[in-house]
Scaffold this motif. Structure first.
Motif, mmCIF file in Angstrom:
data_model
loop_
_atom_site.group_PDB
_atom_site.id
_atom_site.type_symbol
_atom_site.label_atom_id
_atom_site.label_comp_id
_atom_site.label_asym_id
_atom_site.label_seq_id
_atom_site.Cartn_x
_atom_site.Cartn_y
_atom_site.Cartn_z
ATOM 1 N N SER A 27 42.785 51.918 31.289
ATOM 2 C CA SER A 27 42.909 51.183 32.407
ATOM 3 C C SER A 27 42.050 49.929 32.016
ATOM 4 N N THR A 28 40.762 50.055 31.281
ATOM 5 C CA THR A 28 39.793 49.036 31.199
ATOM 6 C C THR A 28 40.568 48.028 30.421
ATOM 7 N N LEU A 29 41.141 48.648 29.301
ATOM 8 C CA LEU A 29 41.978 47.545 28.524
ATOM 9 C C LEU A 29 42.900 46.900 29.060
ATOM 10 N N HIS A 30 44.019 47.482 29.811
ATOM 11 C CA HIS A 30 45.024 46.555 30.422
ATOM 12 C C HIS A 30 44.644 45.963 31.663
ATOM 13 N N GLN A 31 43.790 46.235 32.547
ATOM 14 C CA GLN A 31 43.192 45.617 33.878
ATOM 15 C C GLN A 31 42.841 44.310 33.168
ATOM 16 N N SER A 32 41.924 44.488 32.196
ATOM 17 C CA SER A 32 41.148 43.155 31.578
ATOM 18 C C SER A 32 42.398 42.202 30.950
ATOM 19 N N SER A 33 43.308 43.085 30.186
ATOM 20 C CA SER A 33 44.082 42.349 29.479
ATOM 21 C C SER A 33 45.175 41.710 30.200
ATOM 22 N N LEU A 34 45.548 41.913 31.779
ATOM 23 C CA LEU A 34 46.412 41.175 32.270
ATOM 24 C C LEU A 34 45.956 39.771 32.506
#
Lengths: 247, 393
Positions: B173-180
């Motif tokens: 979640s950390t990865l893709h929430q920021s990646s958005l």
């Protein structure tokens, strides 16, 4: 050595032979109505635009480190060693991130197709790889568009600027735009006056993304250790209680 | 009488939205994106990406925020809201995938990033993260189903692997929430300076964590109303305080970044951007100030309104990044076609309906009874919603 394309807009007479040759080569329809459309689209991969007395061509710039190829989640767009940025339709899932990311607004979409593909100039990859001129360069009657080794074209462009400084705006578009492009453009007036975006970043765009993406492996490793550690700390009290037989 | 009228109003609205969306779906898959959207070569992403995907994933952030709070940080008082948060997240991600099927030109190729790699692409990474995290959410929600059908052996296995699953979920979640947010890093000259910043991934992450809390409060409220439960009011108050602090951190970072980049000067330029920016900031700052006040926290309705305002602020931010901030450089004005809006509303409606069904038939809210002994909180004031005079469905 990578191939390039030099478009000298001061030599362009707006005859649209390049458009026609391009459309015929790509099996796209071409008639007077399409010729009058001064913008690229899924059925017109290069467009001659009129700016009063002057003309300019829009086509894919074939960046040296293209944003479109870096953002494509399925590598449907790729920069080839020969120069062209090519599109592999069988990979494309249609997310259109390439269109959003392109600093020149080049990729277009078949909006009215049920199974649409991205369309853009592919620098006649079938010909350029064999060191043949692109269709637009071959069709150009004035030599405004020529193809060749990018390094040689760069020298040629500099020579023209040095020989006739009064006829040219003293810059070559494509040396630093988006970190450099395979297409180089000359003009008599500042480039924004003939339709080229001049606020384009002067460095390769993928580095902006990479600045964030490169941290992912570290986040995964550090995150696992950190979260595991916090879990161990916060559950310690219960563990001790269990061992001592307390509820 | 009023109660009945309200019930039929919502049902009728739901039916109208679904009917409109059915026709929009036909338009989309028969006539293509050109027939069903106002997208163009100049403006290739609309609300199906800006709202359905960007906001959808953010609004589903409660799943990992609460899972981390309870299972990693071991803050037990948050237990009663973990399951609903995970259910919301799971549904949210499934609906994001549905939205993507509408938006992709070749929806049946949605799995392509799993085998056709491009590790330099943010979207490639988001695709992988979302796939893996949806699986994680399924596993996190599975115990609820196993409990329902009394499959104790399977439950035991699940319990043994809980920790790695939770940790994987938080990291993904950390990865893709920021990646958005990172999706937009590639367009420093296309995205308006009020929104483009190298900090986009960090800002997206922080605001997603806050949204996770806000959504949890929001759905506690609605499920309390719908199922006649008591609202865990002490817990809600605590969450609003945390929400206020995270918002303060977020807004401070936002303004420090704007000032360091000299982007605040953009507020002097005429145009829609500064007003939309103001709206986005106000919708977050006002509820933050409200939540810092003891007085607000004593009024359930004020808390609810604050949370709704905050969620709208979050939506405004994502829409500004993906639509407002890109309009000027594109040279065109984009407003979604009715069919784009219909599909979006139908997806929201389906989310509400499926959540309601799942909460009705599965033990989503039952953990509180089982773990009553562990529950902290004490004999605080726990007003029921009826007493507070709540409005809503």
């Amino acid at each position: 050595m990578a191939r390039g394309l030099l478009y000298d807009s001061t030599l362009c007479i707006g005859c649209r032979q390049c458009e026609q040759a391009c459309s015929e080569g790509k099996n796209l329809p071409y008639d007077d109505k399409i010729a009058a459309e001064e913008r690229t689209s899924a059925h017109k991969l290069t467009a001659v635009r009129t700016h009063g007395e002057r003309f300019s061509r829009k086509l894919c710039m074939h960046c040296l480190d293209p944003a479109c190829a870096s953002v494509c989640p399925v590598a449907a767009l790729q920069k080839t060693a020969a120069g062209p940025v090519i599109y592999l339709p069988e990979r494309c899932m249609g997310c259109r991130y390439c269109m959003v990311s392109c600093p020149f607004g080049v990729p277009t979409y078949e909006w009215h197709s049920r199974l649409p593909y991205v369309r853009k100039c592919d620098f006649c990859q079938d010909r350029v790889a064999k060191n043949e001129p692109s269709r637009c360069a071959e069709a150009c009657p004035t030599g405004a568009t020529i193809t060749g080794e990018r390094e040689e074209l760069l020298r040629e462009a500099r020579r023209r600027l040095a020989e006739k400084p009064d006829q040219y705006y003293p810059r070559i578009y494509g040396i630093e735009e988006a970190g450099g492009t395979s297409v180089l453009i000359l003009s008599a007036v500042p480039f924004e006056q003939i339709g080229y975006p001049v606020n384009v970043e002067k460095t390769a765009l993928p580095q902006y993304t990479w600045a964030a993406l490169k941290h992912i492996p570290d986040v995964v490793v550090m995150g696992t250790v950190l979260l595991g550690g916090i879990h161990w700390l916060t559950h310690r009290k219960e563990e001790v209680a269990r061992k001592e037989g307390r509820p | 009488m009023m109660e009945l009228a309200r019930k039929y109003f919502w049902r009728a609205l739901f039916a109208v939205i679904m009917a409109a969306a059915a026709y929009a779906t036909f338009l989309r898959f028969w006539g293509g994106l050109g027939a069903s959207t106002n997208l163009s070569d100049r403006f290739p992403w609309g609300i199906w990406i800006g709202f359905d995907v960007l906001c959808g994933v953010g609004l589903a952030a409660g799943g990992f925020t609460l899972a981390a709070t309870v299972h990693i940080f071991n803050i037990k008082s948050y237990r009663p809201v973990v399951r609903p948060a995970i259910l919301t997240a799971f549904l949210g991600y499934l609906l994001v995938v549905v939205a993507l099927l509408f938006d992709l030109g070749h929806p049946y190729r949605i799995w392509h990033p799993l085998i056709m790699w491009n590790p330099r692409s943010v979207m490639f990474e988001v695709g992988w993260c979302v796939t893996l995290y949806t699986t994680v959410l399924f596993l996190e929600f599975l115990p609820v189903v196993l409990e329902k059908f009394r499959m104790h052996a399977a439950l035991k296995i699940m319990k043994a692997v809980t920790l790695p699953i939770i940790i994987a979920g938080v990291i993904l979640s950390t990865l893709h929430q920021s990646s958005l947010g990172s999706l937009f890093l590639i367009m420093p000259n296309k995205l308006h300076p009020l929104w483009w910043t190298p900090l986009l991934p960090v800002l997206f992450f922080i605001s997603a964590v806050a949204t996770g809390l806000a959504m949890t409060i929001f759905e506690s409220w609605h499920s309390a109303k719908a199922f006649g439960r008591h609202l865990e009011y002490d817990l809600v108050c605590r969450m609003t305080r945390v929400l206020a602090v995270i918002t303060a951190v977020y807004l401070t970072m936002r303004f420090m970044d704007l000032s360091h980049r000299g982007a605040l000067a953009a507020l002097n330029q005429p145009g829609i951007e500064r007003w939309m920016f103001g709206l986005e900031i106000l919708l977050m700052a006002v509820p933050m100030l409200m939540f810092f006040r003891e007085k607000t926290r004593q009024h359930p309705l004020a808390v609810y309104l604050g949370v709704v305002m905050w969620l709208l602020g979050f939506v405004a931010n994502r829409m500004n990044v993906s639509v407002t901030g890109l309009e000027r450089s594109s040279g065109v004005h984009y407003f979604p076609k009715w069919s784009e809006i219909a599909v979006t509303l139908a997806i929201i409606g389906a989310g509400f309906a499926i959540f309601r069904l799942a909460a009705h038939y599965l033990p989503v809210f039952e953990e509180e009874h089982k773990d009553e002994g562990e529950m902290a909180g004490g004999p605080g004031r726990i007003p029921t919603l009826e007493a507070a005079g709540a409005q809503g469905d």
